[in-house]
Design an enzyme around this catalytic site. Structure first.
Site, PDB file in Angstrom:
ATOM      1  N   GLU A  40       0.844  -1.196   0.000  1.00 52.95           N
ATOM      2  CA  GLU A  40       0.000   0.000   0.000  1.00 52.95           C
ATOM      3  C   GLU A  40       0.879   1.246   0.000  1.00 52.95           C
ATOM      4  OE1 GLU A  40      -2.304   2.400   3.562  1.00 52.95           O
ATOM      5  OE2 GLU A  40      -2.294   0.212   3.617  1.00 52.95           O
ATOM      6  N   THR A  68      -4.769   5.745   2.763  1.00 53.01           N
ATOM      7  CA  THR A  68      -5.197   7.073   3.218  1.00 53.01           C
ATOM      8  C   THR A  68      -6.072   7.748   2.158  1.00 53.01           C
ATOM      9  OG1 THR A  68      -2.942   7.175   4.157  1.00 53.01           O
ATOM     10  CG2 THR A  68      -4.403   9.020   4.610  1.00 53.01           C
ATOM     11  N   LYS A 127     -10.124  -2.576   8.279  1.00 49.24           N
ATOM     12  CA  LYS A 127      -8.840  -2.205   8.870  1.00 49.24           C
ATOM     13  C   LYS A 127      -9.100  -1.777  10.314  1.00 49.24           C
ATOM     14  CE  LYS A 127      -5.379   1.493   8.488  1.00 49.24           C
ATOM     15  NZ  LYS A 127      -4.876   2.573   7.594  1.00 49.24           N
TER      16      LYS A 127
END
Length: 210
Positions: A40, A68, A127
């Site tokens: 990521e 993000t 998450k």
């Protein structure tokens, strides 16, 4: 192979969050060379969409995702860059838009209410962030009423706690600085390789088909 199956196989999403785009790109390639299959790139990295696009072109068998992702515009931008999945730190417009665009989403949540909402909004996995707030014991408590939710604890996860989270029922873990170190800021790539090998060895017993 579905993204969920890929999480189950790999067990680790390595998070690259850097201050130098070229260093971040080198970090991604090094992780990939060492056998990390899910990487990521955080959008807090300068020129992150361009970094993702360049890394996707040389990804080999690895999947390069975007982290993000908070807004709809960011979700659209990383899709255009070729991101294979999206990660968010919280429930936000970015996760909803990414799901609508057909991208797998690992949506950030902490409380039971947020977890249920993430699943309802189409998250492929949740998450659990910041996981360090409650640790593996908190994950076990969440899984008792929510046993079918695929959790990816992230935040303060090192090799030792990664094993504990996987033993507590996590599908995978998200790992940033404990594996990337200073490499995304221009640091030592040999040290990155050493950390990467140690981390993968620590979770090897939980990986499927790797």
């Amino acid at each position: 192979m579905s993204f969920t199956d890929r999480l189950r196989r790999e067990r680790v999403i390595a998070i690259v969050r850097g201050s130098d785009p070229k260093a971040a790109e080198r970090t991604v390639h090094t992780l990939r060379e060492e056998g990390v299959g899910l990487i990521e790139v955080s959008l807090t990295t300068p020129d992150a969409a361009d970094v993702i696009a360049r890394c996707v072109r040389e990804a080999g068998g690895a999947l390069i995702g975007a982290g993000t992702v908070l807004t709809a515009d960011e979700a659209r931008a990383v899709q255009q860059a070729g991101a294979a999945f999206v990660v968010t730190p919280a429930l936000a417009e970015g996760s909803v838009t990414a799901h609508a665009l057909g991208l797998p989403v690992v949506a950030g949540a902490l409380t039971p209410t947020e977890v249920v909402r993430a699943v309802a909004e189409g998250a492929t996995a949740v998450k659990l962030f910041p996981a360090s707030v409650g640790g593996p014991a908190y994950l076990r408590s969440l899984r008792e009423p929510l046993p079918h939710v695929p959790f990816v604890p992230t935040g303060g996860v090192d090799a030792e706690t990664a094993r504990a989270y996987l033993e507590a029922g996590a599908l995978a873990v998200g790992v940033g600085s404990p594996i990337a170190g200073d490499a995304p800021h221009g640091g030592d790539l040999d040290a990155l390789r050493t950390r990467c090998r140690a981390f993968l060895a620590a979770v090897a017993g939980h990986r499927e088909g790797a």
